[in-house]
Design a protein around this motif. Sequence first.
Motif, PDB file in Angstrom:
ATOM      1  N   LEU A 124      33.331   9.389 -19.602  1.00  0.00           N
ATOM      2  CA  LEU A 124      31.936  10.092 -19.752  1.00  0.00           C
ATOM      3  C   LEU A 124      30.814   9.329 -18.977  1.00  0.00           C
ATOM      4  O   LEU A 124      29.906   9.769 -18.423  1.00  0.00           O
ATOM      5  CB  LEU A 124      31.702  10.203 -21.300  1.00  0.00           C
ATOM      6  N   CYS A 125      30.782   7.902 -19.238  1.00  0.00           N
ATOM      7  CA  CYS A 125      29.619   7.129 -18.574  1.00  0.00           C
ATOM      8  C   CYS A 125      29.640   7.166 -17.193  1.00  0.00           C
ATOM      9  O   CYS A 125      28.586   7.326 -16.367  1.00  0.00           O
ATOM     10  CB  CYS A 125      29.897   5.858 -19.086  1.00  0.00           C
ATOM     11  N   ASN A 126      31.086   7.271 -16.483  1.00  0.00           N
ATOM     12  CA  ASN A 126      31.065   7.377 -15.188  1.00  0.00           C
ATOM     13  C   ASN A 126      30.401   8.843 -14.473  1.00  0.00           C
ATOM     14  O   ASN A 126      29.903   8.733 -13.675  1.00  0.00           O
ATOM     15  CB  ASN A 126      32.635   7.212 -14.453  1.00  0.00           C
ATOM     16  N   ALA A 127      30.843   9.970 -15.437  1.00  0.00           N
ATOM     17  CA  ALA A 127      30.435  11.090 -15.038  1.00  0.00           C
ATOM     18  C   ALA A 127      29.003  11.371 -15.126  1.00  0.00           C
ATOM     19  O   ALA A 127      28.111  12.034 -14.540  1.00  0.00           O
ATOM     20  CB  ALA A 127      31.062  12.167 -15.933  1.00  0.00           C
ATOM     21  N   LEU A 128      28.323  10.552 -16.043  1.00  0.00           N
ATOM     22  CA  LEU A 128      26.765  10.344 -16.165  1.00  0.00           C
ATOM     23  C   LEU A 128      26.074   9.463 -15.292  1.00  0.00           C
ATOM     24  O   LEU A 128      24.654   9.388 -15.438  1.00  0.00           O
ATOM     25  CB  LEU A 128      26.464  10.082 -17.573  1.00  0.00           C
TER      26      LEU A 128
END
Length: 223
Positions: A124-128
């Motif tokens: 999720l952090c990578n996607a954001l």
Amino acid sequence: MSPFQTQGFREHCCDIVPVVLTAMLDSHRDITLACALSALAGYVDGIGFLHLGGLFVSFMSGNSTRMGVSLAAGNFRAAAEALGLIALFVVGAACGSLIVFGRSRYSQAGVLLAEGLLLALAGLCNALGLENLAVAAIVVAMGLENAVFQIEGGSGLGLTYVTGALVKVGQFLAAALTGGARFGWVPNLLLWAALVGAGYAARSSITESPSPRSGLPALRRWR
């Protein structure tokens, strides 16, 4: 005569060593789970290695060596990055041990659930676009993974590194040559093979050759 040369000492070692080395890989379920987790570590570490400029997310011996070399070269930023990864890994290992020390019958499931949530958080952090947080979550997850087969007293089976597994392969081969189990070395060899194969898969999953760099970079070029 040295006490290490006595018949009693040799018999004691022959009785104890196989028990210690096989305690955590004594069923098809445990072998399958251990190989799957070792493959996960190999895949994640392969991706991390390609994007972190030679640093690792699960292999802290490599990061420790890199830290020492960077310090000697006066590259304090690179040394600090390696130290940061090491610290996060230790935090993950400690968290995993705390779950195990709770002595719940579901402690192994608890460790796996925590690892899964951390990896989901990393995605999720990578996607954001929060790459640093993504890397941090991955490293903590890798440290935590090593508690999956932890036993009372703090010892356990390392899943994110295979030096110990290769040592056990050699020990079991020696045991096999001296009358021990003929194929006791196979489970630990499978752990090694799972990690290597997953590292190969990690490189194959990247659509273009990454440009390794220092710092904590993006992990976006996946198929």
